[in-house]
Design an enzyme around this catalytic site. Structure first.
Site, PDB file in Angstrom:
ATOM      1  N   PHE A  76      -9.483  -4.082  -2.594  1.00 41.87           N
ATOM      2  CA  PHE A  76      -8.034  -4.328  -2.714  1.00 41.87           C
ATOM      3  C   PHE A  76      -7.695  -5.766  -2.375  1.00 41.87           C
ATOM      4  CE2 PHE A  76      -3.656  -3.221  -0.654  1.00 41.87           C
ATOM      5  CZ  PHE A  76      -2.996  -3.818  -1.705  1.00 41.87           C
ATOM      6  N   GLN A  79      -6.011 -10.118   3.952  1.00 43.92           N
ATOM      7  CA  GLN A  79      -4.688 -10.632   4.336  1.00 43.92           C
ATOM      8  C   GLN A  79      -4.781 -11.489   5.594  1.00 43.92           C
ATOM      9  OE1 GLN A  79      -1.585  -7.665   4.358  1.00 43.92           O
ATOM     10  NE2 GLN A  79      -0.249  -8.851   5.699  1.00 43.92           N
ATOM     11  N   ASN A 118       4.714  -9.380   2.587  1.00 46.10           N
ATOM     12  CA  ASN A 118       6.100  -9.267   3.064  1.00 46.10           C
ATOM     13  C   ASN A 118       6.345  -7.894   3.679  1.00 46.10           C
ATOM     14  OD1 ASN A 118       6.833  -7.381   0.940  1.00 46.10           O
ATOM     15  ND2 ASN A 118       6.934  -9.133  -0.463  1.00 46.10           N
ATOM     16  N   PHE A 129      -1.894 -12.794   1.029  1.00 48.26           N
ATOM     17  CA  PHE A 129      -3.131 -12.044   0.804  1.00 48.26           C
ATOM     18  C   PHE A 129      -3.810 -12.567  -0.446  1.00 48.26           C
ATOM     19  CE2 PHE A 129       0.236  -9.581  -1.261  1.00 48.26           C
ATOM     20  CZ  PHE A 129      -0.305  -9.243  -2.492  1.00 48.26           C
ATOM     21  N   LEU A 138       1.609  -3.756  -7.020  1.00 57.29           N
ATOM     22  CA  LEU A 138       2.318  -4.793  -6.260  1.00 57.29           C
ATOM     23  C   LEU A 138       3.202  -5.672  -7.145  1.00 57.29           C
ATOM     24  CD1 LEU A 138      -0.530  -5.991  -3.841  1.00 57.29           C
ATOM     25  CD2 LEU A 138       1.174  -4.200  -3.486  1.00 57.29           C
TER      26      LEU A 138
END
Length: 358
Positions: A76, A79, A118, A129, A138
């Site tokens: 994924f 971050q 955020n 990220f 997203l």
């Protein structure tokens, strides 16, 4: 031709930033970002200024240096950017605590995109990220404002680190950061992505893989000769990733190159005092070639580094039996034998004192 001219001008105008990242004390490849200034100028300027630290004050450390990647999810994203609390609950921008979403023109359609983290609409700060896979869920929620153009291996290394509750068990941190005048031209093996799964070149045949991996090994050799052992290590690891990928049938030349790269890698690990990794490389070689003088000798060096002198002596003896004319092995064996004898004497004295005091 007009589009190529436009694209060339656009690329030339993009801000280029970099992170020098470490996992613990281990240096990773430099990560270089290209920012989409023409699409998200305000968001890009925030990231750029946090890379240079030009806006930091005595009250606010507006600088990415020493920040950690606090959240990592395999397949994924990774971050970071929490410059105030380092745990994902903080962050601060050069415009104030938060600033608005600039636009959602770019989507999360591939790995290595740079996007703002955020807590809902219009809550951007310093957190960001980097995608490691497409993330269409997203889109329309997070602002994509750049991409990683070099050092993808560092992103993958962080992505694959062991985590507990999505937090790396070992600190992945930015040791240095800033802005570059321009994107450096690819040199040597940089025409190939750091990981074969990200490569756009043809690596479906043994000859193509051999060509790519040989180039990576040669760059590693040059770095090794310049005593840049940590950087050389990354080149040998990159070559091994290509040689190990599933999309081709390895021939004898590829298999021989795997052995060479593992031996070179073991030497680099010894020089940077990562002796257990050096041992593993040598063990791998000895599984397929039980008469490798270099593997026994370098494994002996690793045992010496771990102060396991008896095992070092045994490996040096094996290396010398396979190559009795090599005086350097003989000299090394003599030194290791003396160290082993001294260690045995010291341990005997320690045990004797223990019994005398009991």
């Amino acid at each position: 031709n007009e589009y190529k001219s436009y694209l060339s001008l656009r690329l030339a105008s993009m801000t280029v930033c970099y992170f020098d990242i470490k996992i613990g004390d281990d240096d990773l490849e430099r990560v270089i970002f290209q920012l989409y200034d023409d699409i998200c100028p305000r968001t890009c300027d925030n990231f750029r200024a946090l890379c240079t630290g030009e806006k930091k004050t005595s009250e606010l450390n507006l600088h990415y240096q020493n920040m950690i990647f606090h959240r990592v999810i395999l397949g994924f994203m990774i971050q970071g950017g929490d410059i105030t609390r380092m745990d994902g609950t903080g962050g601060y921008s050069i415009y104030g605590k938060q600033f608005d979403d600039e636009n959602f023109d770019r989507i999360h359609d591939r790995p290595f995109l740079l996007s703002m983290a955020n807590r809902g609409p219009n809550t951007n700060s310093s957190q960001f990220f980097i995608t490691t896979a497409p993330a269409p869920h997203l889109d329309g929620k997070h602002v994509v404002f750049g991409e990683v153009v070099r050092g993808q291996s560092a992103v993958r290394a962080i992505e694959k680190i062991r985590c507990e509750s999505d937090k790396p068990v070992e600190d992945c941190w930015v040791a240095g950061c800033g802005v570059m005048d321009k994107l450096p031209d690819p040199v040597g093996d940089e025409v190939y992505a750091d990981y074969p799964e990200d490569c756009v070149e043809d690596i479906s045949k043994a000859s193509k893989v051999l060509e790519a991996a040989t180039m990576m090994k040669e760059v590693g050799n040059t770095l090794y000769k310049n005593k840049e052992y940590s950087r050389a290590k990354h080149k040998y690891l990159k070559a091994l990733r290509y040689l190990a990928h599933d999309g081709y049938d390895a021939d004898d030349q590829c298999k021989a190159l795997i052995t060479t790269c593992k031996l070179n890698l073991s030497q680099c690990y010894n020089f940077v005092a990562r002796y257990k990794e050096a041992l593993q490389c040598c063990n791998d070689v000895l599984e397929t070639d039980s008469k490798s003088v270099k593997a026994y000798f370098r494994r002996g060096k690793a045992y010496e580094g771990l102060m396991e002198y008896n095992d070092a002596v045994e490996d040096y003896k094996k290396a010398l039996s396979l190559n009795p004319a090599d005086k350097s092995i003989e000299t090394t064996l003599t030194r290791a034998t003396a160290l082993n004898k001294r260690q045995i004497q010291k341990e005997s004295q320690t045990y004797r004192r223990m019994f005398e005091n009991s």
